[in-house]
Each structure stands twice: as C-alpha cells, then as structure tokens.
Design a protein around this motif. Structure first.
Motif, PDB file in Angstrom:
ATOM      1  N   ILE A   7       0.847  -1.195   0.000  1.00  0.00           N
ATOM      2  CA  ILE A   7       0.000   0.000   0.000  1.00  0.00           C
ATOM      3  C   ILE A   7       0.881   1.243   0.000  1.00  0.00           C
ATOM      4  O   ILE A   7       0.606   2.219  -0.691  1.00  0.00           O
ATOM      5  CB  ILE A   7      -0.953  -0.003   1.215  1.00  0.00           C
ATOM      6  N   ARG A   8       1.975   1.193   0.744  1.00  0.00           N
ATOM      7  CA  ARG A   8       2.890   2.347   0.797  1.00  0.00           C
ATOM      8  C   ARG A   8       3.440   2.659  -0.593  1.00  0.00           C
ATOM      9  O   ARG A   8       3.449   3.814  -1.016  1.00  0.00           O
ATOM     10  CB  ARG A   8       4.038   2.068   1.766  1.00  0.00           C
ATOM     11  N   LYS A   9       3.869   1.617  -1.333  1.00  0.00           N
ATOM     12  CA  LYS A   9       4.407   1.832  -2.684  1.00  0.00           C
ATOM     13  C   LYS A   9       3.323   2.357  -3.619  1.00  0.00           C
ATOM     14  O   LYS A   9       3.560   3.275  -4.399  1.00  0.00           O
ATOM     15  CB  LYS A   9       4.988   0.534  -3.247  1.00  0.00           C
ATOM     16  N   LEU A  10       2.143   1.752  -3.528  1.00  0.00           N
ATOM     17  CA  LEU A  10       1.042   2.182  -4.386  1.00  0.00           C
ATOM     18  C   LEU A  10       0.694   3.641  -4.133  1.00  0.00           C
ATOM     19  O   LEU A  10       0.555   4.425  -5.067  1.00  0.00           O
ATOM     20  CB  LEU A  10      -0.189   1.301  -4.162  1.00  0.00           C
ATOM     21  N   CYS A  11       0.592   4.003  -2.866  1.00  0.00           N
ATOM     22  CA  CYS A  11       0.265   5.389  -2.526  1.00  0.00           C
ATOM     23  C   CYS A  11       1.343   6.351  -3.007  1.00  0.00           C
ATOM     24  O   CYS A  11       1.039   7.446  -3.480  1.00  0.00           O
ATOM     25  CB  CYS A  11       0.037   5.525  -1.025  1.00  0.00           C
ATOM     26  N   LYS A  12       2.603   5.926  -2.919  1.00  0.00           N
ATOM     27  CA  LYS A  12       3.699   6.772  -3.389  1.00  0.00           C
ATOM     28  C   LYS A  12       3.620   6.954  -4.904  1.00  0.00           C
ATOM     29  O   LYS A  12       3.793   8.057  -5.416  1.00  0.00           O
ATOM     30  CB  LYS A  12       5.047   6.168  -2.995  1.00  0.00           C
ATOM     31  N   ILE A  13       3.327   5.864  -5.610  1.00  0.00           N
ATOM     32  CA  ILE A  13       3.236   5.908  -7.076  1.00  0.00           C
ATOM     33  C   ILE A  13       2.138   6.876  -7.519  1.00  0.00           C
ATOM     34  O   ILE A  13       2.339   7.675  -8.429  1.00  0.00           O
ATOM     35  CB  ILE A  13       2.981   4.496  -7.655  1.00  0.00           C
ATOM     36  N   ILE A  14       0.993   6.815  -6.864  1.00  0.00           N
ATOM     37  CA  ILE A  14      -0.124   7.665  -7.288  1.00  0.00           C
ATOM     38  C   ILE A  14      -0.209   8.956  -6.483  1.00  0.00           C
ATOM     39  O   ILE A  14      -1.168   9.712  -6.626  1.00  0.00           O
ATOM     40  CB  ILE A  14      -1.462   6.904  -7.258  1.00  0.00           C
ATOM     41  N   LYS A  15       0.811   9.187  -5.644  1.00  0.00           N
ATOM     42  CA  LYS A  15       0.919  10.419  -4.861  1.00  0.00           C
ATOM     43  C   LYS A  15      -0.333  10.661  -4.008  1.00  0.00           C
ATOM     44  O   LYS A  15      -0.968  11.713  -4.074  1.00  0.00           O
ATOM     45  CB  LYS A  15       1.218  11.613  -5.757  1.00  0.00           C
ATOM     46  N   LEU A  16      -0.646   9.634  -3.208  1.00  0.00           N
ATOM     47  CA  LEU A  16      -1.795   9.685  -2.319  1.00  0.00           C
ATOM     48  C   LEU A  16      -1.325   9.329  -0.918  1.00  0.00           C
ATOM     49  O   LEU A  16      -0.564   8.382  -0.741  1.00  0.00           O
ATOM     50  CB  LEU A  16      -2.843   8.656  -2.772  1.00  0.00           C
ATOM     51  N   THR A  20      -5.239   8.893   3.658  1.00  0.00           N
ATOM     52  CA  THR A  20      -6.350   9.153   2.733  1.00  0.00           C
ATOM     53  C   THR A  20      -6.876   7.843   2.169  1.00  0.00           C
ATOM     54  O   THR A  20      -8.088   7.620   2.103  1.00  0.00           O
ATOM     55  CB  THR A  20      -5.898  10.077   1.587  1.00  0.00           C
ATOM     56  N   TYR A  21      -5.950   6.974   1.785  1.00  0.00           N
ATOM     57  CA  TYR A  21      -6.335   5.661   1.254  1.00  0.00           C
ATOM     58  C   TYR A  21      -7.129   4.863   2.292  1.00  0.00           C
ATOM     59  O   TYR A  21      -8.213   4.363   2.008  1.00  0.00           O
ATOM     60  CB  TYR A  21      -5.099   4.871   0.821  1.00  0.00           C
ATOM     61  N   TYR A  22      -6.584   4.775   3.515  1.00  0.00           N
ATOM     62  CA  TYR A  22      -7.251   3.990   4.550  1.00  0.00           C
ATOM     63  C   TYR A  22      -8.586   4.607   4.951  1.00  0.00           C
ATOM     64  O   TYR A  22      -9.544   3.879   5.244  1.00  0.00           O
ATOM     65  CB  TYR A  22      -6.338   3.792   5.757  1.00  0.00           C
ATOM     66  N   ASP A  23      -8.679   5.912   4.951  1.00  0.00           N
ATOM     67  CA  ASP A  23      -9.933   6.576   5.253  1.00  0.00           C
ATOM     68  C   ASP A  23     -10.979   6.240   4.194  1.00  0.00           C
ATOM     69  O   ASP A  23     -12.131   5.969   4.504  1.00  0.00           O
ATOM     70  CB  ASP A  23      -9.721   8.089   5.341  1.00  0.00           C
ATOM     71  N   TRP A  24     -10.564   6.233   2.943  1.00  0.00           N
ATOM     72  CA  TRP A  24     -11.470   5.902   1.849  1.00  0.00           C
ATOM     73  C   TRP A  24     -11.954   4.469   1.976  1.00  0.00           C
ATOM     74  O   TRP A  24     -13.147   4.189   1.847  1.00  0.00           O
ATOM     75  CB  TRP A  24     -10.762   6.119   0.509  1.00  0.00           C
ATOM     76  N   ILE A  25     -11.026   3.546   2.267  1.00  0.00           N
ATOM     77  CA  ILE A  25     -11.399   2.137   2.422  1.00  0.00           C
ATOM     78  C   ILE A  25     -12.370   1.967   3.592  1.00  0.00           C
ATOM     79  O   ILE A  25     -13.357   1.257   3.498  1.00  0.00           O
ATOM     80  CB  ILE A  25     -10.137   1.261   2.643  1.00  0.00           C
ATOM     81  N   LYS A  26     -12.079   2.639   4.688  1.00  0.00           N
ATOM     82  CA  LYS A  26     -12.897   2.505   5.896  1.00  0.00           C
ATOM     83  C   LYS A  26     -14.296   3.084   5.706  1.00  0.00           C
ATOM     84  O   LYS A  26     -15.285   2.486   6.119  1.00  0.00           O
ATOM     85  CB  LYS A  26     -12.203   3.216   7.052  1.00  0.00           C
TER      86      LYS A  26
END
Length: 58
Positions: A7-16, A20-26
């Motif tokens: 998830i860390r790599k993915l977020c870095k790639i898409i600059k997120l 924010t990602y975990y909040d969206w998932i939750k």
C-alpha cells in the motif's frame, strides 16, 4: 514477496497519502470493488513490467 506491491508503494506511485487511502477504504465501502482490484492489478503489472521503476523519481 518481491513481486507484491505494498500500500505504501502504491500510494507513493499515485501520490496519495496512506491515511487518505485507509480513510477511503474505511468509510467509502466501494460499490464496485472488483473495479478497484482490476485497477490495482493493472498498476502492479505496469510496475513489474517496467522493472519496478514505474513512477520512480530517480
């Protein structure tokens, strides 16, 4: 595994931000979850196909 994208790599790639990602998932609970996995799969494939340099800032 080396071929897994975190998830860390993915977020870095898409600059997120991870939060924010975990909040969206939750909170979002996406209706079309299969589309999210398809997108993630495509991003991961591009990352691996590029020799793990896709999105690299080097």
């Amino acid at each position: 595994m080396d071929n897994e994208i975190t998830i860390r790599k993915l977020c870095k790639i898409i600059k997120l931000g991870k939060s924010t990602y975990y909040d969206w998932i939750k909170n979002k609970k996406p209706k079309f979850r299969h589309i999210d996995y398809e997108l993630l799969s495509n991003i991961e494939k591009s990352f691996i196909d590029s020799g793990k340099t896709y999105g690299s800032e080097d």
